[in-house]
Motif scaffolding. Structure first.
Motif, PDB file in Angstrom:
ATOM      1  N   LEU A   1       0.894  -1.212  -0.057  1.00  0.00           N
ATOM      2  CA  LEU A   1       0.138   0.078   0.099  1.00  0.00           C
ATOM      3  C   LEU A   1       0.766   1.146   0.111  1.00  0.00           C
ATOM      4  O   LEU A   1       0.375   2.083  -0.842  1.00  0.00           O
ATOM      5  CB  LEU A   1      -0.811   0.105   1.261  1.00  0.00           C
ATOM      6  N   ALA A   2       1.985   1.100   0.742  1.00  0.00           N
ATOM      7  CA  ALA A   2       2.795   2.485   1.055  1.00  0.00           C
ATOM      8  C   ALA A   2       3.341   2.744  -0.493  1.00  0.00           C
ATOM      9  O   ALA A   2       3.531   3.982  -1.104  1.00  0.00           O
ATOM     10  CB  ALA A   2       3.914   2.089   1.687  1.00  0.00           C
ATOM     11  N   LYS A   3       3.460   1.960  -1.439  1.00  0.00           N
ATOM     12  CA  LYS A   3       3.968   2.228  -2.892  1.00  0.00           C
ATOM     13  C   LYS A   3       2.995   2.868  -3.651  1.00  0.00           C
ATOM     14  O   LYS A   3       3.240   3.821  -4.371  1.00  0.00           O
ATOM     15  CB  LYS A   3       4.273   0.614  -3.748  1.00  0.00           C
ATOM     16  N   LEU A   4       1.743   2.303  -3.447  1.00  0.00           N
ATOM     17  CA  LEU A   4       0.704   3.120  -3.968  1.00  0.00           C
ATOM     18  C   LEU A   4       0.505   4.822  -3.498  1.00  0.00           C
ATOM     19  O   LEU A   4       0.733   5.565  -4.427  1.00  0.00           O
ATOM     20  CB  LEU A   4      -0.641   2.436  -3.734  1.00  0.00           C
ATOM     21  N   PHE A   5       0.482   4.819  -2.356  1.00  0.00           N
ATOM     22  CA  PHE A   5       0.439   6.158  -1.740  1.00  0.00           C
ATOM     23  C   PHE A   5       1.789   6.939  -1.801  1.00  0.00           C
ATOM     24  O   PHE A   5       1.545   8.346  -2.332  1.00  0.00           O
ATOM     25  CB  PHE A   5       0.292   6.279  -0.073  1.00  0.00           C
TER      26      PHE A   5
ATOM     27  N   LEU B   1      -0.202  15.068   2.170  1.00  0.00           N
ATOM     28  CA  LEU B   1      -0.915  13.763   2.877  1.00  0.00           C
ATOM     29  C   LEU B   1      -0.684  12.680   2.573  1.00  0.00           C
ATOM     30  O   LEU B   1      -0.224  11.562   3.140  1.00  0.00           O
ATOM     31  CB  LEU B   1      -2.207  14.326   2.854  1.00  0.00           C
ATOM     32  N   PHE B   2      -0.439  12.121   0.922  1.00  0.00           N
ATOM     33  CA  PHE B   2      -0.229  11.196   0.550  1.00  0.00           C
ATOM     34  C   PHE B   2       1.274  10.641   0.959  1.00  0.00           C
ATOM     35  O   PHE B   2       1.389   9.544   1.049  1.00  0.00           O
ATOM     36  CB  PHE B   2      -0.576  11.203  -1.102  1.00  0.00           C
ATOM     37  N   LYS B   3       2.265  11.780   0.913  1.00  0.00           N
ATOM     38  CA  LYS B   3       3.408  11.433   0.998  1.00  0.00           C
ATOM     39  C   LYS B   3       3.703  10.795   2.481  1.00  0.00           C
ATOM     40  O   LYS B   3       4.333   9.996   2.621  1.00  0.00           O
ATOM     41  CB  LYS B   3       4.442  12.744   1.048  1.00  0.00           C
ATOM     42  N   ALA B   4       2.913  11.322   3.396  1.00  0.00           N
ATOM     43  CA  ALA B   4       2.853  10.994   4.874  1.00  0.00           C
ATOM     44  C   ALA B   4       2.317   9.438   4.921  1.00  0.00           C
ATOM     45  O   ALA B   4       2.860   8.475   5.756  1.00  0.00           O
ATOM     46  CB  ALA B   4       2.104  11.540   5.820  1.00  0.00           C
ATOM     47  N   LEU B   5       1.694   9.069   4.080  1.00  0.00           N
ATOM     48  CA  LEU B   5       0.932   7.564   3.793  1.00  0.00           C
ATOM     49  C   LEU B   5       2.038   6.658   3.065  1.00  0.00           C
ATOM     50  O   LEU B   5       1.867   5.543   3.219  1.00  0.00           O
ATOM     51  CB  LEU B   5      -0.476   7.396   3.382  1.00  0.00           C
ATOM     52  N   GLY B   6       2.948   7.333   2.429  1.00  0.00           N
ATOM     53  CA  GLY B   6       3.798   6.537   1.439  1.00  0.00           C
ATOM     54  C   GLY B   6       4.978   5.875   2.040  1.00  0.00           C
ATOM     55  O   GLY B   6       6.118   5.780   1.391  1.00  0.00           O
ATOM     56  N   ASP B   7       4.730   5.471   3.295  1.00  0.00           N
ATOM     57  CA  ASP B   7       5.949   4.559   3.829  1.00  0.00           C
ATOM     58  C   ASP B   7       5.300   3.545   4.776  1.00  0.00           C
ATOM     59  O   ASP B   7       4.350   3.579   5.452  1.00  0.00           O
ATOM     60  CB  ASP B   7       6.776   5.561   4.769  1.00  0.00           C
TER      61      ASP B   7
END
Lengths: 125, 125
Positions: free
Chosen positions: A34-38, B37-43
């Motif tokens: 999921l992190a890859k998508l975000f 925001l999405f970057k914050a979720l991207g990990d």
DNA sequence: AGGTTGCATAGAAGAACGTCAATGCAAGCC
DNA sequence: GGCTTGCATTGACGTTCTTCTATGCAACCT
């Protein structure tokens, strides 16, 4: 209580359809996926590209329309489109001289489902 | 045509409630804001942290429970929690010796709304 | 065939990110 | 007061990302 029952259903069932981030702690594999998508959504240029494609009436946009909309070089836009495509958010096809991109809604909807909190999941709007 | 009408409504109205990424091309400012925001979720670590907090029955989790769940140093976990907090996804409070974190559902729901495509927006489930 | 145009790929440079060890600070305990 | 514990902050280092210029390739046009 109802929480317990949900977990009894098993992780697979939840994963299959609509497991939100609040339904159970994410395991490492799923979090990585999921992190890859975000991460793909975590850049303003890619968000604008995705939005430009998604908001198009016909559903398709020619790259020749996307590139001049930014003050960035053509290879940079091409790079961002590639990342969005590798994330499964869009796809493209060459038709003659031009290349057309469109959105893959399933991936977006999957992310939207994942983000919905229990309290908002009830409201249809 | 219906597209034209929507844009006449003005960007503010759309922003206020439920503007999805497909409703109109994102302007640069809004794209930048959402990308953060999405970057914050991207990990993966942050996603797991967020999920661990969101899936907690009481709604609150002590840092002392989060840190040992990862094979990472304590400062690293603290750093990720800070990023999630700066993104407006979670908040925290110190109570005596321990610090407790909880989720801010509004930000998550806003992102979920943004990602919903027109075709899925009709389905309540 | 040769030239032009549209887009992708390769490689490089600078910025941003994830991680750690070391340190700081607040709260409890002796 | 002094010590210990829980968490945040600092500073450093290697990796990843964003962007560019240069180049490659496919399709069209004489």
């Amino acid at each position: 209580m109802s929480k317990q029952e949900l977990e009894v259903l098993g992780q697979e069932a939840a994963d299959a359809c609509c497991a939100g981030l609040a339904s159970a702690p994410l395991d490492d594999d799923r979090a990585t996926e999921l992190a890859k998508l975000f991460k793909a959504l975590g850049d303003p240029v890619r968000l604008r590209l995705l939005s430009m494609i998604a908001s198009r009436d016909g559903g398709e946009v020619c790259v020749c329309e996307l590139t001049p909309a930014f003050e960035l070089s053509q290879p940079t836009i091409s790079h961002h489109l590639k990342l969005l495509r590798q994330a499964g958010l869009i796809d493209c096809e060459r038709r003659g001289t031009w290349v057309y991109y469109w959105v893959l809604p399933d991936t977006l909807d999957r992310l939207a489902q994942f983000l919905r909190t229990p309290q908002s999941a009830g409201a249809p709007a």
